[in-house]
Design an enzyme around this catalytic site. Structure first.
Site, PDB file in Angstrom:
ATOM      1  CE1 TYR A 155     -31.954   9.142   4.892  1.00 34.73           C
ATOM      2  CE2 TYR A 155     -33.542   8.264   3.331  1.00 34.73           C
ATOM      3  CZ  TYR A 155     -33.033   9.322   4.050  1.00 34.73           C
ATOM      4  OH  TYR A 155     -33.610  10.575   3.939  1.00 34.73           O
TER       5      TYR A 155
ATOM      6  CG  ASP B 145     -28.799  10.333   6.921  1.00 41.30           C
ATOM      7  OD1 ASP B 145     -28.742  10.578   8.148  1.00 41.30           O
ATOM      8  OD2 ASP B 145     -29.503  10.989   6.129  1.00 41.30           O
TER       9      ASP B 145
ATOM     10  CG  HIS C  94     -26.255  14.014   3.804  1.00 39.14           C
ATOM     11  ND1 HIS C  94     -26.375  13.503   5.076  1.00 39.14           N
ATOM     12  CD2 HIS C  94     -27.518  14.357   3.428  1.00 39.14           C
ATOM     13  CE1 HIS C  94     -27.638  13.526   5.456  1.00 39.14           C
ATOM     14  NE2 HIS C  94     -28.359  14.042   4.467  1.00 39.14           N
TER      15      HIS C  94
END
Length: 252
Positions: free
Chosen positions: A106, A145, A243
């Site tokens: 992340y 991400d 998302h």
């Protein structure tokens, strides 16, 4: 065939109330990775039969965090990317398997007014060095991400976002350096010209319904595995987060 799935859930406790488990079990993934779990140790008790669970928590409560669920027990699991950079935000989990490494990440957001861009630049350099240290041993898959839309095709309104977090030239250049170091963006590898496919939408202005989004969630593969990519999917019809889950199918 191997199936890997990654999803920024923007708070796993909230996502659990929005159909997370239904989606999780429907995928029957070999490995399922999460970002932005937003919880601490002891705040969850998620039963996932047949999966080994690994969690990396941020020191700050209700912030960041990653998780990795795997049917096959990894040879080894590590958290963070020290000594390349210290991370108290639970941003990386690395699972080592006999034939490859799989890394769930992340990536830090540069934030409004780019207040964290300098840190982001250091992070990108450190993360690339870390991945290359793994790649020297065996092939690597990276998911998560990554908080960057690489090309103009990867977001709806590129012109108006040039100096916004996630689409600065600095962030895009760092992503290019990562790919140039020997990695393949699996989605663009298969779909180089496909437009209007995004993995994140703002909660504001009804952006998801209008498909005003960004593609910032990725599956990256070592170039030596690029010819084994069977498909790279964006499950943009799945609710539960801002998302969409992204999946990688590999002929292994």
């Amino acid at each position: 065939m191997k199936k890997f799935v990654s999803w920024n859930v923007n708070g796993i406790r909230s996502c659990l109330g929005k159909g997370f488990l239904d989606y999780f079990f429907s995928t029957d993934a070999d490995i399922f990775c999460l970002q932005e779990t937003k919880l601490q140790e002891g705040q969850h008790d998620i039963e996932l039969p047949d999966y080994h669970q690994y969690w990396n928590y941020a020191q700050k409560k209700g912030y960041s965090g990653t998780a990795l669920f795997s049917k096959e027990k990894p040879v080894r699991v590590t958290f963070g990317i020290a000594p390349f950079i210290e991370d108290a935000e639970g941003r990386v989990i690395t699972a080592e398997y006999p034939a490859y490494f799989l890394v769930c990440v992340y990536t830090p957001n540069s934030q409004r007014e780019l207040l964290r861009l300098d840190y982001r630049m250091k992070w990108d350099d450190a993360f690339r060095a870390y991945i290359l240290s793994l790649e020297a041993m065996k092939p690597v898959f990276v998911c998560g991400d990554l908080n960057v839309a690489h090309k103009e095709i990867d977001l709806k309104n590129p012109k108006s976002n040039v100096r916004n977090a996630g689409f600065t030239q600095e962030e895009r250049d760092k992503f290019s350096l990562f790919l140039d170091a020997g990695f393949t963006d699996s989605f663009r590898h298969l779909y180089p010209h496909v437009i209007d496919r995004y993995s994140w939408w703002s909660y504001m202005a009804n952006a998801r319904a209008k498909n005003i989004g960004w593609r910032i969630d990725y599956w990256l593969t070592s170039n030596r595995y690029a010819d084994k990519i069977h498909d790279s999917l964006i499950d943009d019809h799945i609710p539960g987060s801002d998302h969409a889950p992204v999946a990688l199918l590999l002929d292994l």
